[in-house]
Scaffold this motif. Structure first.
Motif, mmCIF file in Angstrom:
data_model
loop_
_atom_site.group_PDB
_atom_site.id
_atom_site.type_symbol
_atom_site.label_atom_id
_atom_site.label_comp_id
_atom_site.label_asym_id
_atom_site.label_seq_id
_atom_site.Cartn_x
_atom_site.Cartn_y
_atom_site.Cartn_z
ATOM 1 N N CYS A 62 0.854 -1.200 0.000
ATOM 2 C CA CYS A 62 0.000 0.000 0.000
ATOM 3 C C CYS A 62 0.885 1.243 0.000
ATOM 4 O O CYS A 62 0.871 2.033 0.955
ATOM 5 N N ARG A 63 1.626 1.430 -1.057
ATOM 6 C CA ARG A 63 2.626 2.511 -1.113
ATOM 7 C C ARG A 63 1.999 3.898 -1.243
ATOM 8 O O ARG A 63 2.689 4.893 -1.058
ATOM 9 N N GLU A 64 0.695 3.970 -1.573
ATOM 10 C CA GLU A 64 0.017 5.267 -1.712
ATOM 11 C C GLU A 64 -0.601 5.743 -0.400
ATOM 12 O O GLU A 64 -1.265 6.785 -0.366
ATOM 13 N N LEU A 65 -0.390 5.017 0.678
ATOM 14 C CA LEU A 65 -1.037 5.310 1.955
ATOM 15 C C LEU A 65 -0.670 6.707 2.460
ATOM 16 O O LEU A 65 0.488 7.083 2.484
ATOM 17 N N GLU A 66 -1.722 7.452 2.894
ATOM 18 C CA GLU A 66 -1.530 8.804 3.409
ATOM 19 C C GLU A 66 -1.918 8.930 4.879
ATOM 20 O O GLU A 66 -1.303 9.719 5.605
ATOM 21 N N HIS A 67 -2.940 8.193 5.321
ATOM 22 C CA HIS A 67 -3.409 8.293 6.699
ATOM 23 C C HIS A 67 -3.692 6.890 7.231
ATOM 24 O O HIS A 67 -4.375 6.102 6.578
ATOM 25 N N ILE A 68 -3.187 6.606 8.435
ATOM 26 C CA ILE A 68 -3.441 5.306 9.052
ATOM 27 C C ILE A 68 -3.738 5.486 10.540
ATOM 28 O O ILE A 68 -3.051 6.240 11.237
ATOM 29 N N ASN A 69 -4.763 4.803 11.012
ATOM 30 C CA ASN A 69 -5.194 4.858 12.410
ATOM 31 C C ASN A 69 -4.914 3.507 13.051
ATOM 32 O O ASN A 69 -5.545 2.506 12.701
ATOM 33 N N LEU A 70 -3.972 3.488 13.994
ATOM 34 C CA LEU A 70 -3.587 2.265 14.695
ATOM 35 C C LEU A 70 -3.846 2.378 16.196
ATOM 36 O O LEU A 70 -3.247 1.640 16.988
ATOM 37 N N ILE A 71 -4.724 3.270 16.599
ATOM 38 C CA ILE A 71 -5.003 3.484 18.021
ATOM 39 C C ILE A 71 -5.462 2.184 18.666
ATOM 40 O O ILE A 71 -6.335 1.485 18.156
ATOM 41 N N GLY A 72 -4.851 1.850 19.806
ATOM 42 C CA GLY A 72 -5.259 0.679 20.557
ATOM 43 C C GLY A 72 -4.783 -0.649 20.006
ATOM 44 O O GLY A 72 -5.189 -1.703 20.511
ATOM 45 N N CYS A 73 -3.927 -0.639 18.985
ATOM 46 C CA CYS A 73 -3.365 -1.889 18.448
ATOM 47 C C CYS A 73 -2.150 -2.267 19.305
ATOM 48 O O CYS A 73 -0.998 -1.940 18.983
ATOM 49 N N ALA A 74 -2.415 -2.953 20.391
ATOM 50 C CA ALA A 74 -1.375 -3.203 21.394
ATOM 51 C C ALA A 74 -0.300 -4.166 20.930
ATOM 52 O O ALA A 74 0.775 -4.240 21.531
ATOM 53 N N ALA A 75 -0.549 -4.920 19.862
ATOM 54 C CA ALA A 75 0.415 -5.929 19.423
ATOM 55 C C ALA A 75 1.526 -5.365 18.541
ATOM 56 O O ALA A 75 2.533 -6.039 18.302
ATOM 57 N N ILE A 76 1.387 -4.143 18.058
ATOM 58 C CA ILE A 76 2.416 -3.590 17.170
ATOM 59 C C ILE A 76 3.540 -2.966 17.994
ATOM 60 O O ILE A 76 3.363 -2.601 19.157
ATOM 61 N N SER A 77 4.701 -2.848 17.358
ATOM 62 C CA SER A 77 5.876 -2.303 18.046
ATOM 63 C C SER A 77 6.616 -1.342 17.128
ATOM 64 O O SER A 77 6.204 -1.097 15.986
ATOM 65 N N ASP A 78 7.740 -0.836 17.631
ATOM 66 C CA ASP A 78 8.573 0.061 16.832
ATOM 67 C C ASP A 78 8.994 -0.595 15.516
ATOM 68 O O ASP A 78 9.079 0.063 14.481
ATOM 69 N N TYR A 79 9.238 -1.884 15.548
ATOM 70 C CA TYR A 79 9.717 -2.602 14.366
ATOM 71 C C TYR A 79 8.707 -2.481 13.215
ATOM 72 O O TYR A 79 9.058 -2.148 12.083
ATOM 73 N N GLY A 80 7.438 -2.765 13.498
ATOM 74 C CA GLY A 80 6.425 -2.699 12.458
ATOM 75 C C GLY A 80 6.151 -1.283 11.989
ATOM 76 O O GLY A 80 5.983 -1.040 10.784
ATOM 77 N N VAL A 81 6.098 -0.329 12.908
ATOM 78 C CA VAL A 81 5.845 1.069 12.546
ATOM 79 C C VAL A 81 6.985 1.614 11.692
ATOM 80 O O VAL A 81 6.760 2.326 10.707
ATOM 81 N N HIS A 82 8.218 1.247 12.033
ATOM 82 C CA HIS A 82 9.371 1.693 11.250
ATOM 83 C C HIS A 82 9.299 1.141 9.830
ATOM 84 O O HIS A 82 9.525 1.872 8.849
ATOM 85 N N ALA A 83 8.983 -0.133 9.691
ATOM 86 C CA ALA A 83 8.869 -0.736 8.368
ATOM 87 C C ALA A 83 7.766 -0.070 7.544
ATOM 88 O O ALA A 83 7.925 0.172 6.340
ATOM 89 N N LEU A 84 6.658 0.243 8.195
ATOM 90 C CA LEU A 84 5.543 0.893 7.499
ATOM 91 C C LEU A 84 5.923 2.286 7.021
ATOM 92 O O LEU A 84 5.716 2.631 5.844
ATOM 93 N N THR A 85 6.470 3.099 7.896
ATOM 94 C CA THR A 85 6.756 4.489 7.544
ATOM 95 C C THR A 85 7.894 4.609 6.533
ATOM 96 O O THR A 85 7.914 5.555 5.747
ATOM 97 N N GLN A 86 8.819 3.661 6.546
ATOM 98 C CA GLN A 86 9.901 3.681 5.564
ATOM 99 C C GLN A 86 9.398 3.350 4.167
ATOM 100 O O GLN A 86 9.974 3.809 3.165
ATOM 101 N N SER A 87 8.334 2.561 4.083
ATOM 102 C CA SER A 87 7.838 2.103 2.784
ATOM 103 C C SER A 87 6.736 2.976 2.213
ATOM 104 O O SER A 87 6.350 2.795 1.054
ATOM 105 N N CYS A 88 6.210 3.901 3.014
ATOM 106 C CA CYS A 88 5.086 4.742 2.566
ATOM 107 C C CYS A 88 5.516 6.210 2.565
ATOM 108 O O CYS A 88 5.286 6.935 3.543
ATOM 109 N N PRO A 89 6.122 6.678 1.485
ATOM 110 C CA PRO A 89 6.656 8.044 1.458
ATOM 111 C C PRO A 89 5.589 9.126 1.475
ATOM 112 O O PRO A 89 5.904 10.284 1.774
ATOM 113 N N LEU A 90 4.344 8.794 1.150
ATOM 114 C CA LEU A 90 3.271 9.799 1.105
ATOM 115 C C LEU A 90 2.528 9.925 2.427
ATOM 116 O O LEU A 90 1.579 10.709 2.525
#
Length: 310
Positions: free
Chosen positions: A235-263
């Motif tokens: 989903c490289r065109e992603l502009e807005h994402i809501n992950l509130i309350g997703c307790a299972a995610i960590s820095d690792y996943g957020v870093h991978a997401l933000t590095q791959s979604c430049p928009l």
């Protein structure tokens, strides 16, 4: 070419058959034939130039005035492109909705969020009459419908771009699997608070959503770092994402997401205890984050740079 409504054709035919005043008595002055608003062409004038400014309440009030007014109001409903009833739980709303389900034929936008009265029996006829044109469907918090209502949306709404199903506990893994097969053009998707969907199902689903720009997964337990990695990869065109309350995610996943979604423009990560400033700090200034920042000393910042390099 002007297309006449059946009511207009009948009116013109009656005028043609009635004798002219001069034929009856040429010595008597002619009196003008009385006319009404409904003598104006419906399809070319009244509906596109007048009815578009009337609310649903106006149309239903007009519908009660006369038989001709009833037919005009229902003709206007037939060509209506948007239906907004979100949060409307007034008395007798079911009866009004049955009229809309029968009359509306050209809906593109359908907002029914928080309609507690809505059931499969009420919704399915409306979907059957508008499935070819629907672009956006909002069923957030519609707790009294089932996955049966979602079936025509998934299979037959080929133009669908926006689908909102927040707090729809009836949304199952099977329904999302069907979405994976039939809906790959979504640009906005909301499945917040949908706890019945598994991690593997989401991983497969996001591989097909290459046009996604807005995504809400708030308080969805099955959202993990692996899901975020797949979102970032596909989903490289992603502009807005809501992950509130997703307790299972960590820095690792957020870093991978933000590095791959430049928009990416906004990231909502409140109540995500494993997401820290180590990954959020470098994003501040470029991405809107719903959590306030924290001040750091120099050793801590050096530690953050080392983490990002790894």
């Amino acid at each position: 070419m002007c297309t006449l409504h059946p009511e207009e054709e009948a009116h013109l035919a009656a005028m043609a058959l009635s004798p002219s005043p001069r034929t009856l008595d040429s010595s008597r002055p002619s009196t003008p034939t009385p006319c009404s608003l409904f003598d104006v062409c419906w399809d070319d004038v009244l509906i596109p130039q007048v009815a578009v400014y009337l609310t649903l309440k106006d149309l239903f009030n007009l519908r009660c005035c006369s038989r001709t007014a009833k037919k005009f109001a229902e003709a206007a409903m037939e060509k209506r492109q948007e239906l907004h009833l979100s949060g409307n739980n007034s008395s007798n709303i079911e009866d009004g909705f049955r009229v809309l389900a029968r009359c509306c034929r050209r809906l593109e936008v359908l907002h029914l969020a928080c309609c507690r009265w809505l059931t499969d029996d009420l919704l399915l006829p409306l979907l059957a009459n508008n499935k070819q044109r629907l672009v956006a469907v909002n069923l957030n918090e519609c707790i009294n419908i089932t996955a049966l209502s979602l079936q025509p949306i998934i299979v037959e709404c080929k133009e669908l771009r926006v689908l909102k199903l927040s707090k729809c506990q009836w949304l199952t893994t099977g329904a999302v699997d069907a979405l994976t097969l039939h809906q790959s053009k979504l640009v906005e998707f909301d499945i917040s608070y949908c706890g019945a969907i598994g991690e593997r199902c989401l991983i497969i689903f996001f591989r097909r959503l290459n046009n996604l720009t807005v995504l809400s997964l708030a308080n969805t337990p099955s959202v993990t770092d692996q899901v975020l990695i797949q979102i970032g990869n596909y989903c490289r065109e992603l502009e807005h994402i809501n992950l509130i309350g997703c307790a299972a995610i960590s820095d690792y996943g957020v870093h991978a997401l933000t590095q791959s979604c430049p928009l990416l423009q906004s990231l909502m990560v409140q109540r995500c205890p494993q997401v820290t400033e180590r990954v959020l700090a470098p994003l501040r200034g470029r991405v809107h984050i719903d959590r306030p920042g924290m001040s750091y000393n120099l050793p801590a910042m050096q530690h953050h740079r080392l983490f990002l390099q790894v």
